[in-house]
Design a protein around this motif. Structure first.
Motif, mmCIF file in Angstrom:
data_model
loop_
_atom_site.group_PDB
_atom_site.id
_atom_site.type_symbol
_atom_site.label_atom_id
_atom_site.label_comp_id
_atom_site.label_asym_id
_atom_site.label_seq_id
_atom_site.Cartn_x
_atom_site.Cartn_y
_atom_site.Cartn_z
ATOM 1 N N ASP A 22 -10.181 8.889 3.374
ATOM 2 C CA ASP A 22 -9.780 9.951 4.211
ATOM 3 C C ASP A 22 -9.635 9.816 5.630
ATOM 4 N N ALA A 23 -10.156 8.635 6.040
ATOM 5 C CA ALA A 23 -10.276 8.219 7.608
ATOM 6 C C ALA A 23 -9.038 7.697 7.965
ATOM 7 N N TRP A 24 -8.031 7.346 7.078
ATOM 8 C CA TRP A 24 -6.890 6.527 7.455
ATOM 9 C C TRP A 24 -5.529 7.343 7.225
ATOM 10 N N PRO A 25 -4.390 6.991 7.775
ATOM 11 C CA PRO A 25 -3.285 7.739 7.645
ATOM 12 C C PRO A 25 -2.787 8.033 6.349
ATOM 13 N N ASP A 26 -1.879 8.903 5.949
ATOM 14 C CA ASP A 26 -1.314 9.180 4.312
ATOM 15 C C ASP A 26 -0.577 8.271 3.988
ATOM 16 N N LEU A 27 0.024 7.439 4.881
ATOM 17 C CA LEU A 27 0.759 6.121 4.468
ATOM 18 C C LEU A 27 -0.059 5.032 3.797
ATOM 19 N N PRO A 30 -5.921 -0.950 0.436
ATOM 20 C CA PRO A 30 -4.726 -1.053 0.106
ATOM 21 C C PRO A 30 -4.000 -2.020 0.561
ATOM 22 N N ASP A 31 -2.698 -2.401 0.142
ATOM 23 C CA ASP A 31 -1.833 -3.411 0.571
ATOM 24 C C ASP A 31 -0.932 -2.563 1.705
ATOM 25 N N ALA A 32 -1.487 -3.050 3.089
ATOM 26 C CA ALA A 32 -0.761 -2.453 3.910
ATOM 27 C C ALA A 32 0.681 -2.439 3.986
ATOM 28 N N PRO A 33 1.499 -1.211 3.950
ATOM 29 C CA PRO A 33 2.849 -0.997 3.659
ATOM 30 C C PRO A 33 3.783 -1.630 5.018
ATOM 31 N N SER A 34 3.653 -2.757 5.230
ATOM 32 C CA SER A 34 4.204 -3.399 6.522
ATOM 33 C C SER A 34 5.732 -3.146 6.790
ATOM 34 N N ASN A 35 6.487 -2.975 5.457
ATOM 35 C CA ASN A 35 7.865 -2.604 5.732
ATOM 36 C C ASN A 35 8.128 -1.132 6.361
ATOM 37 N N LEU A 40 0.251 5.376 14.578
ATOM 38 C CA LEU A 40 -0.235 6.399 15.537
ATOM 39 C C LEU A 40 -1.326 7.177 15.008
ATOM 40 N N ASP A 41 -1.496 7.505 13.778
ATOM 41 C CA ASP A 41 -2.685 8.197 13.345
ATOM 42 C C ASP A 41 -3.952 7.143 13.255
#
Length: 831
Positions: free
Chosen positions: A348-353, A363-368, A396-397
């Motif tokens: 919950d502390a991280w952006p929706d993406l 998570p695997d960071a969605p670099s694309n 930004l988030d």
């Protein structure tokens, strides 16, 4: 500057002289005396003079003057002209010789240079009433004390130079306000400490019991491991140590202390005692500037050996000190970001993406979908965005109040990235940008190093797993569990192994061994030995022959390594065991009543030492409920744990364990094996016994014209005595064909074995030929032979052959009808 609070090593005065600005004199920077001492040290010593202070500075060697030597030097000086070149004179004012005359009788003087040959800064002068002069122990302690003073001088001058201030002749805080000493007897662990040291640690004298652990417990928990490694050194430890650690005062404040110690050899050259000095080190208290942060981070990263540890160190170094809200660390692999740490870890502390990509722990960071991040990584420079920056929501988030992206570089390429974000508005000051840049460089190299160490550790684990059994077989009449722990030093792969080998006739072979060393070569030899012993066991060789063959194999290999081994052949029906030991630790039995004891197994030399070595067998009987324990010496012996003490501890743990839960018992035995100098292998088997024992009978087949007739008669008599009813034509025909085949095609001894379990009859013929039986693919109608095995295969429910004791065993199984158990309860097997 003069203080009236000095007390160390029976001395009453200490004075620090630093090199003056003109470089031709040593100037008194600070002196400290015990109350009422009244030594009054001179203010200046010329470097051109012949005073002990000038000579010690020039030569870089300490000068020790006992009362007699000091009086002689004073007398020589009095006989001279008393000028500035006199041995105990100063440049102006009254000479030191005049002051020495006023000092108490029995005063000794010590002059110790401060700093090394390349950077000598001054001298420490210590005086005290020591009628016999400073002995060897006091001299060593004073040298360590001088090291403490030298470190304070260096820190003081470096701090002033960083601020752009000139270094004055005078100083303050150069003589430690409080210092204490200790001595540890390395063979017994007994420790003595003076009152000053106990006061520094906040420990009343009456509460010190002479154990090092009592004093170590005064340190803050984070510093305990490092402190314990110093005061209780292991074998091969360095002879000299220095360490900064912290203790918590009653007021709650942290007190920084510096420790320096040296090991003094005993008469035979072995380590005998450790002498050490502990002094106030408040000057080491870290400041809030960026230089100290980077220094601390560098030191912490040096101790991080995994990617996870590096990531946690970075998060701790940046989030709280900078007041950041979030810190993310990720590795870059083929245009992908592999997240290694998120702080805080809650989704919950991280952006929706980021939450949409959450698959496992991270998570695997969605670099694309983060083009701004990808551009920053291509540029390879630290980038900071202020509040209101035009960023995609996924970035930004993370830091709506400010975001810093740190590309982590090593060897000219970007190996990872660190994101630091703030929720509240954050303005980056130049000092922070400098800190972030320095951090990125340090972390990049640490991440590369840790990744290589992780890869090496994974390779070692994979190699070890491939060489050890993936799972243990299910055993009729018993259950087994095993544990393996690699050494925590060096390459985490070693030569310890274990194996559980099912054998015919409800027997099982238990093997445990240890190839010398813990290296890739040891692991390779271990894999070869495990395979060889398994092959020899399956061939049917007795235990002594199995180890004899393995010994010849290892002796003939191109290696200098040897191996120890313990081999147990256990009959799961009878509970009888044959044990063989090749230089290995004895097995331990836990009886059903809870008593644990070592099995006295006659042993032979380790494998690979003597080509023709013999390995005598020892018999033992296991009652149902007995736990058999095989182990390697890494579990019961180390540099700090004698073998006898380790075995006693093992027996006590086994006696108190619950034999029903073997897995828990194994874990309890390994509970204290945290840091290991050697590998640890453990194999436990609980013998339960079989519910019903099969009936067995044997018949030696003589090579006579009517050998088949005798074999058929023996078989029929045996089956009738076992309560077999109805027709026995099928078993007799199988016996005829197997015996005929053995008599016709082999030489040497032949033996017929019958085993009846329930209604299942197993017929086996053992011969001395290792060549397996050949089944004809096709038969001519006029052929007179070759049909025997085809007939056996057609009549039996199962059949086959296997190597056994240098020959082979050809067997077949069929079913028979039996009378009730009450009808055969008193039957005795013939043969």
């Amino acid at each position: 500057m003069t203080r009236q609070d000095f007390a160390f090593c029976e001395a009453g005065c200490a004075a620090v002289y630093l090199l003056g600005e003109d470089g031709d004199r040593l100037v008194l920077a600070e002196s400290a005396e015990a109350a009422g001492a009244g030594y009054g040290m001179p203010s200046v010593f010329p470097l051109a003079g012949r005073s002990p202070v000038a000579e010690a500075f020039r030569t870089g060697r300490p000068d020790w003057l006992g009362p007699a030597a000091l009086a002689a030097r004073t007398a020589d000086d009095s006989a001279g002209d008393g000028g500035p070149d006199s041995s105990l004179s100063e440049t102006s004012g009254d000479g030191l010789r005049d002051r020495v005359k006023l000092w108490p009788d029995g005063t000794a003087l010590a002059v110790l240079p401060l700093g090394g040959h390349a950077g000598r800064r001054g001298c420490l002068v210590v005086a005290g009433v020591v009628p016999e002069g400073f002995d060897a122990d006091r001299r060593l302690l004073l040298e360590l004390y001088a090291d403490q003073v030298s470190a304070r001088v260096e820190a003081s001058q470096s701090r002033l130079l960083r601020r752009g201030e000139p270094v004055p002749d005078g100083g303050r805080g150069l003589v430690p306000p409080r210092s204490g000493s200790f001595c540890v007897e390395l063979d017994t662990g007994a420790m003595t400490a003076d009152g000053q040291m106990l006061d520094l640690l906040g420990l009343p004298p009456g509460e010190f019991d002479g154990r090092a652990t009592t004093l170590v417990a005064c340190a803050v928990p984070d510093d305990v491991p490092a402190l314990m490694s110093v005061v209780e050194p292991g074998q091969g430890a360095s002879s000299e140590h220095q360490l900064a650690f912290r203790v918590r005062c009653l007021s709650g404040e942290l007190r920084w202390l510096g420790l320096r110690c040296r090991i003094v050899p005993a008469g035979d050259g072995a380590p005998g005692r450790m002498l050490g000095v502990v002094a106030d080190a408040s000057y080491l208290r870290p400041s809030a500037d960026e230089v100290s942060r980077v220094q601390r981070l560098s030191a912490e990263l040096a101790g991080a050996t995994t990617v996870r540890e590096v990531s946690e160190t970075v998060a701790a170094a940046l989030r709280d000190p900078l007041g950041a809200t979030r810190v993310a660390v990720a590795e870059v692999e083929a245009e992908r970001l592999i997240v290694t740490l998120l702080d805080p870890p809650e989704p919950d502390a991280w952006p929706d993406l980021w939450r949409s990509e959450w698959r496992s722990e991270w998570p695997d960071a969605p670099s694309n979908e983060l083009p701004t991040l990808r551009r920053a990584l291509r540029d390879g420079t630290v980038t900071a965005w202020l509040p209101g920056a035009d960023l995609e929501p996924g970035l930004l988030d993370i830091g709506p109040g400010g975001l810093a992206v740190l590309p982590l570089q090593a060897d000219g390429r970007v190996v990872g990235v660190c994101l630091v974000g703030w929720d509240e508005e954050h303005r980056f000051v130049p000092e922070e940008r400098s800190l972030l840049t320095a951090t990125a460089s340090l972390v990049g190299r640490a991440l590369t190093r840790a990744h290589a160490l992780d890869a090496r550790a994974e390779l070692a684990r994979t190699l070890q797993r491939s060489l050890l059994p993936r799972k243990l077989p299910d055993l009729p009449g018993g259950s087994a569990v095993a544990r393996y722990l690699p050494a925590t030093v060096g390459l985490e792969v070693g030569g310890d192994w274990y194996d559980v080998i099912p054998l015919p006739d409800h027997r099982v072979a238990l093997v445990i061994g240890d190839v010398q060393g813990h290296s890739a070569e040891a692991a390779t030899i271990m894999g070869q030995m495990r395979t060889a012993i398994r092959a020899y066991a399956v061939e049917g060789h007795p235990p002594d022959v199995v180890l004899g063959l393995a010994n010849r194999l290892l002796t003939g290999m191109e290696t200098d390594l040897f191996a120890t081994c313990c081999y147990v052949d256990l009959d799961l029906e009878q509970g009888s065991a044959l044990l063989v030991r090749a230089g290995h630790t004895s097995p331990v039995l836990r009886r059903p009543d809870g008593a644990a004891e070592e099995v006295e197994v006659r042993g032979g030399p380790p494998l690979g030492v003597l080509p023709e070595a013999r390995y005598p067998m020892t018999e033992a009987v296991l009652e149902p409920g007995t736990v058999l324990t095989l182990l390697t010496d890494g579990l019961v012996e180390s540099a700090r744990l004698p073998l006898d003490d380790g075995m006693a501890r093992l027996r006590a743990l086994l006696s108190a364990a619950d034999p029903v839960d073997l897995g828990r018992t194994a874990d309890e035995l390994l509970a204290n094996a945290e840091r290991r100098d050697d590998d640890v292998a453990l194999l436990l088997l609980r013998y339960d016994g079989t519910a019903g024992r099969p009936l067995r009978a044997r018949w030696p087949v003589w090579r006579l014209p009517d050998a088949v007739v005798h074999a058929r008669r023996f078989t029929e008599r045996t089956l009738r005595s076992w309560g077999v009813t109805g027709e026995v034509d099928v078993p007799l025909l199988i016996v005829s064909e197997l015996v005929t085949n053995a008599v016709t095609h082999t030489r040497g001894r032949i033996r017929l074995d019958l085993t009846l379990s329930g209604e299942r009859l197993r017929i086996a013929v053992n011969d001395a030929s290792p060549r397996g039986p050949v089944r004809s693919a096709s038969l001519d109608l006029e052929a007179t032979g070759g049909r025997g095995l085809l007939i056996v295969g057609a009549l039996a429910s199962d059949s086959g052959s296997l190597p056994f004791a240098g020959g082979k065993r050809v067997w077949a199984e069929t079913t028979v009808e039996r009378a009730g158990a009450e009808a055969v309860a008193g039957a005795v097997s013939p043969g």
